[in-house]
Design a protein around this motif. Sequence first.
Motif, PDB file in Angstrom:
ATOM      1  N   PRO A 101       0.850  -1.164   0.153  1.00 51.80           N
ATOM      2  CA  PRO A 101      -0.051   0.012  -0.045  1.00 51.80           C
ATOM      3  C   PRO A 101       1.012   1.279   0.070  1.00 51.80           C
ATOM      4  CG  PRO A 101       0.084  -0.847   2.222  1.00 51.80           C
ATOM      5  CD  PRO A 101       0.761  -1.824   1.434  1.00 51.80           C
ATOM      6  N   ASP A 102       0.318   2.467  -0.064  1.00 54.29           N
ATOM      7  CA  ASP A 102       1.149   3.788   0.004  1.00 54.29           C
ATOM      8  C   ASP A 102       1.628   3.719   1.463  1.00 54.29           C
ATOM      9  OD1 ASP A 102       1.628   6.176   0.230  1.00 54.29           O
ATOM     10  OD2 ASP A 102      -0.089   7.026  -0.387  1.00 54.29           O
ATOM     11  N   LEU A 103       2.775   3.862   1.645  1.00 56.81           N
ATOM     12  CA  LEU A 103       3.407   3.777   2.743  1.00 56.81           C
ATOM     13  C   LEU A 103       4.355   5.237   2.969  1.00 56.81           C
ATOM     14  CD1 LEU A 103       5.079   0.444   2.868  1.00 56.81           C
ATOM     15  CD2 LEU A 103       3.044   1.155   3.684  1.00 56.81           C
ATOM     16  N   SER A 104       3.876   6.196   2.226  1.00 59.02           N
ATOM     17  CA  SER A 104       4.675   7.421   2.261  1.00 59.02           C
ATOM     18  C   SER A 104       4.709   8.354   3.492  1.00 59.02           C
ATOM     19  CB  SER A 104       4.059   8.314   1.229  1.00 59.02           C
ATOM     20  OG  SER A 104       2.550   8.680   1.198  1.00 59.02           O
ATOM     21  N   GLY A 105       3.724   7.628   4.377  1.00 60.81           N
ATOM     22  CA  GLY A 105       3.791   8.317   5.473  1.00 60.81           C
ATOM     23  C   GLY A 105       4.381   7.822   6.743  1.00 60.81           C
ATOM     24  N   LEU A 106       5.303   6.801   6.296  1.00 56.11           N
ATOM     25  CA  LEU A 106       6.262   6.170   7.031  1.00 56.11           C
ATOM     26  C   LEU A 106       7.624   6.901   7.201  1.00 56.11           C
ATOM     27  CD1 LEU A 106       5.119   2.545   6.815  1.00 56.11           C
ATOM     28  CD2 LEU A 106       4.172   4.244   8.320  1.00 56.11           C
ATOM     29  N   GLN A 107       7.635   7.841   7.550  1.00 56.20           N
ATOM     30  CA  GLN A 107       8.951   8.865   7.265  1.00 56.20           C
ATOM     31  C   GLN A 107      10.281   8.337   8.290  1.00 56.20           C
ATOM     32  OE1 GLN A 107       9.363  11.147   4.770  1.00 56.20           O
ATOM     33  NE2 GLN A 107       7.450  10.399   4.118  1.00 56.20           N
ATOM     34  N   TYR A 108       9.918   7.208   9.035  1.00 60.44           N
ATOM     35  CA  TYR A 108      10.865   6.851  10.051  1.00 60.44           C
ATOM     36  C   TYR A 108      11.325   5.408   9.485  1.00 60.44           C
ATOM     37  CZ  TYR A 108       9.655  10.985  12.774  1.00 60.44           C
ATOM     38  OH  TYR A 108       9.320  12.369  13.274  1.00 60.44           O
ATOM     39  N   LEU A 109      10.765   4.745   8.516  1.00 64.76           N
ATOM     40  CA  LEU A 109      10.770   3.603   8.319  1.00 64.76           C
ATOM     41  C   LEU A 109      12.232   3.006   7.777  1.00 64.76           C
ATOM     42  CD1 LEU A 109       9.220   0.678   8.180  1.00 64.76           C
ATOM     43  CD2 LEU A 109       8.862   1.148   5.628  1.00 64.76           C
ATOM     44  N   ARG A 110      13.120   2.360   8.609  1.00 65.73           N
ATOM     45  CA  ARG A 110      14.339   1.941   8.123  1.00 65.73           C
ATOM     46  C   ARG A 110      14.522   0.591   7.396  1.00 65.73           C
ATOM     47  NH1 ARG A 110      15.895   3.971  13.705  1.00 65.73           N
ATOM     48  NH2 ARG A 110      16.275   1.817  14.001  1.00 65.73           N
ATOM     49  N   LEU A 111      13.776  -0.441   7.971  1.00 64.43           N
ATOM     50  CA  LEU A 111      13.831  -1.658   7.438  1.00 64.43           C
ATOM     51  C   LEU A 111      12.209  -2.359   7.060  1.00 64.43           C
ATOM     52  CD1 LEU A 111      15.772  -4.789   8.753  1.00 64.43           C
ATOM     53  CD2 LEU A 111      13.393  -5.113   8.582  1.00 64.43           C
ATOM     54  N   PHE A 112      12.239  -2.816   5.790  1.00 62.37           N
ATOM     55  CA  PHE A 112      11.214  -3.312   5.135  1.00 62.37           C
ATOM     56  C   PHE A 112      11.344  -4.819   4.657  1.00 62.37           C
ATOM     57  CE2 PHE A 112       7.585  -4.043   2.117  1.00 62.37           C
ATOM     58  CZ  PHE A 112       6.866  -3.623   3.004  1.00 62.37           C
ATOM     59  N   ASN A 113      11.152  -5.732   5.432  1.00 66.74           N
ATOM     60  CA  ASN A 113      11.407  -7.116   4.898  1.00 66.74           C
ATOM     61  C   ASN A 113      10.295  -8.077   4.437  1.00 66.74           C
ATOM     62  OD1 ASN A 113      12.746  -9.500   4.091  1.00 66.74           O
ATOM     63  ND2 ASN A 113      13.453  -9.785   6.396  1.00 66.74           N
ATOM     64  N   VAL A 114       9.872  -8.260   3.478  1.00 64.11           N
ATOM     65  CA  VAL A 114       8.817  -9.172   2.923  1.00 64.11           C
ATOM     66  C   VAL A 114       9.293 -10.450   2.154  1.00 64.11           C
ATOM     67  CG1 VAL A 114       7.055  -7.221   3.348  1.00 64.11           C
ATOM     68  CG2 VAL A 114       8.143  -7.701   1.135  1.00 64.11           C
ATOM     69  N   GLU A 115      10.534 -10.895   2.425  1.00 66.20           N
ATOM     70  CA  GLU A 115      11.210 -12.006   1.670  1.00 66.20           C
ATOM     71  C   GLU A 115      10.153 -13.201   1.766  1.00 66.20           C
ATOM     72  OE1 GLU A 115      15.368 -14.398   0.611  1.00 66.20           O
ATOM     73  OE2 GLU A 115      15.296 -12.793   2.349  1.00 66.20           O
ATOM     74  N   HIS A 116      10.064 -14.001   0.759  1.00 66.63           N
ATOM     75  CA  HIS A 116       9.393 -15.166   0.760  1.00 66.63           C
ATOM     76  C   HIS A 116       7.981 -14.964   1.293  1.00 66.63           C
ATOM     77  CE1 HIS A 116      12.358 -18.132  -0.399  1.00 66.63           C
ATOM     78  NE2 HIS A 116      13.296 -17.282   0.671  1.00 66.63           N
ATOM     79  N   ASN A 117       7.066 -14.022   0.452  1.00 65.95           N
ATOM     80  CA  ASN A 117       5.707 -14.057   0.583  1.00 65.95           C
ATOM     81  C   ASN A 117       5.186 -14.239  -0.588  1.00 65.95           C
ATOM     82  OD1 ASN A 117       4.495 -13.203   3.485  1.00 65.95           O
ATOM     83  ND2 ASN A 117       6.625 -12.380   3.228  1.00 65.95           N
TER      84      ASN A 117
END
Length: 316
Positions: A101-117
């Motif tokens: 989805p639209d994640l533009s509001g997550l201005q502090y997000l450092r890690l996004f791991n969705v491997e193997h989905n």
Amino acid sequence: MTSSHLFLLCLLLSLLNFAASQDDATIMQSFKSYLNLTSDVHWSDPDPCKWDGVICGESNRITRILLREKWIAGTLPQDLGKLSNLVEVDLQDNDFSGPIPDLSGLQYLRLFNVEHNMLTGVVPPSFTGLKSLIVANLNNNYFQGPTPLFENSDAFVPIVNGNSFCLDTPGTPCDPRVETLLSIAESFGYPVMLAMSWTGNDPCDSWTGITCSGSDVTVVNLWGFELTGTISPSFAKLTSLETIDLSNNNLTGNIPTELTTLPMLRTLNVSINNINGAVPTFSASVNVVTSGNANIGKDGPVSHPLVELLQKMNKD
């Protein structure tokens, strides 16, 4: 600043933090409704900060969602982008599907791991544009469209493999036919069944449901694919189309008037769906099949047992 003003300022900040934490709790309850949780994930407490894999910071703001190897099925809701204090999302080794989805509001997000989905769709600019992002692992899903190019050039992006991108070079646009078909798939929620086949930069190279004459797409046949969503006006961009068969699905909404402009169209079959609204006026040479849609000519969907029976019989 007087002591009374300082007190009022502290009180206001406290109220704002409390309201934000309440918003986070509401969003997490909504997130839960999108998921099929396994028995070892305990999300029953009214306070999401006490849930397995959910970590909160100051003022009970959600900062981390860590659910690796839980084999959870579900989708990522739009409200995920409103958890504005989120720093890490680790959902590796689960069964999440659908788009990011639209994640533009997550201005502090450092890690996004969705491997193997089983995530699908085009990786959105609202995600690749996050300057705070340090690690983005999208490997082994069914993402489509261009290989993503991240705005933060220092971000660590493991080799993006095991996906359905059109080309290997990050940021390189897809063939216009691919872009159009992905726009059509977007209206269906980017189903996994299509994403598994709709890979590469040539839709005439063994894409499921696609027939071509030379390099021209002439047939889109997605009969009985259990599609949901709506019919995209983007079909009108495939000007060589002769047949569109979307019958025996669960589509809603109207037949787009843009489809009437297709110069080569001879058959449009949307039978046995939940289509509503008036049927646009097509050329006399076009065979438009709409049977099994109880709401054709009506403003909105109305449950009809005969349509439900026909849909069930065609799926059995």
